[in-house]
Design a protein around this motif. Structure first.
Motif, PDB file in Angstrom:
ATOM      1  N   MET A 220     -43.211  26.862  81.106  1.00  0.00           N
ATOM      2  CA  MET A 220     -42.090  26.123  80.561  1.00  0.00           C
ATOM      3  C   MET A 220     -40.974  27.129  80.255  1.00  0.00           C
ATOM      4  SD  MET A 220     -41.792  23.270  77.492  1.00  0.00           S
ATOM      5  CE  MET A 220     -43.340  23.609  76.810  1.00  0.00           C
ATOM      6  N   ALA A 221     -39.748  26.748  80.519  1.00  0.00           N
ATOM      7  CA  ALA A 221     -38.596  27.613  80.312  1.00  0.00           C
ATOM      8  C   ALA A 221     -38.355  27.832  78.823  1.00  0.00           C
ATOM      9  CB  ALA A 221     -37.354  26.999  80.962  1.00  0.00           C
ATOM     10  N   ILE A 222     -37.657  28.911  78.535  1.00  0.00           N
ATOM     11  CA  ILE A 222     -37.401  29.277  77.135  1.00  0.00           C
ATOM     12  C   ILE A 222     -36.576  28.207  76.416  1.00  0.00           C
ATOM     13  CG2 ILE A 222     -35.345  30.636  77.615  1.00  0.00           C
ATOM     14  CD1 ILE A 222     -37.989  31.626  75.096  1.00  0.00           C
ATOM     15  N   ASP A 223     -35.680  27.546  77.123  1.00  0.00           N
ATOM     16  CA  ASP A 223     -34.872  26.520  76.459  1.00  0.00           C
ATOM     17  C   ASP A 223     -35.727  25.336  76.021  1.00  0.00           C
ATOM     18  OD1 ASP A 223     -35.321  25.804  79.079  1.00  0.00           O
ATOM     19  OD2 ASP A 223     -33.360  24.866  79.376  1.00  0.00           O
ATOM     20  N   ARG A 224     -36.775  25.039  76.762  1.00  0.00           N
ATOM     21  CA  ARG A 224     -37.655  23.933  76.368  1.00  0.00           C
ATOM     22  C   ARG A 224     -38.540  24.333  75.196  1.00  0.00           C
ATOM     23  NH1 ARG A 224     -38.654  21.453  82.226  1.00  0.00           N
ATOM     24  NH2 ARG A 224     -36.687  20.340  82.298  1.00  0.00           N
ATOM     25  N   TRP A 225     -38.950  25.590  75.144  1.00  0.00           N
ATOM     26  CA  TRP A 225     -39.714  26.059  73.988  1.00  0.00           C
ATOM     27  C   TRP A 225     -38.864  25.997  72.724  1.00  0.00           C
ATOM     28  CZ3 TRP A 225     -44.659  26.254  73.443  1.00  0.00           C
ATOM     29  CH2 TRP A 225     -45.485  26.491  74.534  1.00  0.00           C
ATOM     30  N   VAL A 226     -37.616  26.429  72.829  1.00  0.00           N
ATOM     31  CA  VAL A 226     -36.711  26.381  71.685  1.00  0.00           C
ATOM     32  C   VAL A 226     -36.470  24.926  71.268  1.00  0.00           C
ATOM     33  CG1 VAL A 226     -34.354  26.867  70.925  1.00  0.00           C
ATOM     34  CG2 VAL A 226     -35.636  28.590  72.196  1.00  0.00           C
ATOM     35  N   ALA A 227     -36.295  24.032  72.243  1.00  0.00           N
ATOM     36  CA  ALA A 227     -36.103  22.617  71.935  1.00  0.00           C
ATOM     37  C   ALA A 227     -37.340  22.030  71.258  1.00  0.00           C
ATOM     38  CB  ALA A 227     -35.775  21.837  73.206  1.00  0.00           C
ATOM     39  N   PHE A 228     -38.527  22.477  71.670  1.00  0.00           N
ATOM     40  CA  PHE A 228     -39.763  22.005  71.043  1.00  0.00           C
ATOM     41  C   PHE A 228     -39.851  22.456  69.588  1.00  0.00           C
ATOM     42  CE2 PHE A 228     -44.352  22.551  70.176  1.00  0.00           C
ATOM     43  CZ  PHE A 228     -44.713  21.210  70.213  1.00  0.00           C
ATOM     44  N   VAL A 229     -39.492  23.708  69.323  1.00  0.00           N
ATOM     45  CA  VAL A 229     -39.507  24.220  67.951  1.00  0.00           C
ATOM     46  C   VAL A 229     -38.476  23.473  67.103  1.00  0.00           C
ATOM     47  CG1 VAL A 229     -39.025  26.248  66.528  1.00  0.00           C
ATOM     48  CG2 VAL A 229     -40.432  26.469  68.577  1.00  0.00           C
ATOM     49  N   ILE A 230     -37.289  23.245  67.657  1.00  0.00           N
ATOM     50  CA  ILE A 230     -36.257  22.499  66.926  1.00  0.00           C
ATOM     51  C   ILE A 230     -36.722  21.070  66.656  1.00  0.00           C
ATOM     52  CG2 ILE A 230     -33.934  21.521  67.130  1.00  0.00           C
ATOM     53  CD1 ILE A 230     -33.112  24.127  68.506  1.00  0.00           C
ATOM     54  N   LEU A 231     -37.418  20.455  67.611  1.00  0.00           N
ATOM     55  CA  LEU A 231     -37.950  19.114  67.408  1.00  0.00           C
ATOM     56  C   LEU A 231     -38.950  19.092  66.256  1.00  0.00           C
ATOM     57  CD1 LEU A 231     -38.229  16.146  68.358  1.00  0.00           C
ATOM     58  CD2 LEU A 231     -40.067  16.946  69.846  1.00  0.00           C
ATOM     59  N   LEU A 232     -39.842  20.085  66.199  1.00  0.00           N
ATOM     60  CA  LEU A 232     -40.811  20.144  65.103  1.00  0.00           C
ATOM     61  C   LEU A 232     -40.116  20.340  63.756  1.00  0.00           C
ATOM     62  CD1 LEU A 232     -43.669  22.272  66.698  1.00  0.00           C
ATOM     63  CD2 LEU A 232     -43.584  19.801  66.356  1.00  0.00           C
ATOM     64  N   LEU A 233     -39.112  21.211  63.720  1.00  0.00           N
ATOM     65  CA  LEU A 233     -38.359  21.417  62.483  1.00  0.00           C
ATOM     66  C   LEU A 233     -37.632  20.145  62.060  1.00  0.00           C
ATOM     67  CD1 LEU A 233     -36.890  24.980  63.081  1.00  0.00           C
ATOM     68  CD2 LEU A 233     -38.644  24.326  61.427  1.00  0.00           C
ATOM     69  N   CYS A 234     -37.044  19.440  63.013  1.00  0.00           N
ATOM     70  CA  CYS A 234     -36.335  18.200  62.691  1.00  0.00           C
ATOM     71  C   CYS A 234     -37.287  17.124  62.185  1.00  0.00           C
ATOM     72  CB  CYS A 234     -35.571  17.696  63.913  1.00  0.00           C
ATOM     73  SG  CYS A 234     -34.081  18.615  64.260  1.00  0.00           S
ATOM     74  N   LEU A 235     -38.488  17.087  62.748  1.00  0.00           N
ATOM     75  CA  LEU A 235     -39.455  16.099  62.266  1.00  0.00           C
ATOM     76  C   LEU A 235     -39.881  16.394  60.836  1.00  0.00           C
ATOM     77  CD1 LEU A 235     -41.638  15.597  65.461  1.00  0.00           C
ATOM     78  CD2 LEU A 235     -40.031  13.982  64.450  1.00  0.00           C
ATOM     79  N   ALA A 236     -40.106  17.668  60.528  1.00  0.00           N
ATOM     80  CA  ALA A 236     -40.488  18.022  59.154  1.00  0.00           C
ATOM     81  C   ALA A 236     -39.332  17.774  58.191  1.00  0.00           C
ATOM     82  CB  ALA A 236     -40.927  19.484  59.109  1.00  0.00           C
ATOM     83  N   TYR A 237     -38.124  18.164  58.585  1.00  0.00           N
ATOM     84  CA  TYR A 237     -36.946  17.955  57.746  1.00  0.00           C
ATOM     85  C   TYR A 237     -36.650  16.462  57.616  1.00  0.00           C
ATOM     86  CZ  TYR A 237     -32.223  18.834  55.954  1.00  0.00           C
ATOM     87  OH  TYR A 237     -31.097  18.888  55.180  1.00  0.00           O
TER      88      TYR A 237
END
Length: 163
Positions: free
Chosen positions: A1-18
């Motif tokens: 998976m490309a780095i932009d998708r990994w970053v998007a996945f981390v941002i998605l997890l942070l947004c879900l917690a927030y």
């Protein structure tokens, strides 16, 4: 998976917690008079969460415009030495130094030094332009925060104001 998708996945997890905090826990302790208002303290965090989830899902699902050639977002581990890690670590060190020196040097001097040295680290060599832009930016931001927003920022070093 490309780095932009990994970053998007981390941002998605942070947004879900927030988002859990914004939608379910932020408004419990509001007084009744605040609960009747159309805009609550959690309104802006809720907008941020919805936007963050939306845009991270767009990137995760690959709905954004794909590059025409090979995927340039991947980190090539065989050419790891070609990346500018020195600049990145110097900028991180500058950010830490800025945070540490903000009180003793004051906002104007520490912001000026951060912007000037940061532009030097990034490769700018027109010194007069670095000094001019750093001075104008530091002064303008201080004016906006202090005069327009009404938030006091100590503009001068502590030894000049007796503190």
């Amino acid at each position: 998976m490309a780095i932009d998708r990994w970053v998007a996945f981390v941002i998605l997890l942070l947004c879900l917690a927030y988002g859990y905090g914004a939608f379910f826990t932020m408004d419990e302790l509001l007084p009744p008079i605040m609960q009747r208002r159309p805009i609550w303290p959690s309104t802006f965090p809720k907008v941020l969460v919805v936007g963050g989830i939306f845009f991270s899902l767009i990137i995760l699902l690959g709905l954004e415009k794909a590059p025409a050639k090979e995927d340039g977002g991947d980190i090539n581990l065989s050419r790891l030495g070609d990346y500018n890690f020195g600049q990145a670590f110097l900028l991180l060190g500058l950010m830490v130094a800025y945070a540490v020196l903000l009180r003793p040097l004051g906002f104007l001097a520490s912001t000026f030094l951060f912007l000037a040295v940061g532009s030097f680290v990034l490769g700018e060599r027109r010194y007069w332009l670095m000094v001019l832009v750093s001075a104008i930016a530091a002064g303008f931001v201080w004016y906006l925060v202090d005069s327009v927003l009404g938030i006091f920022l100590r503009p001068l070093p502590m030894f000049m104001v007796g503190g």
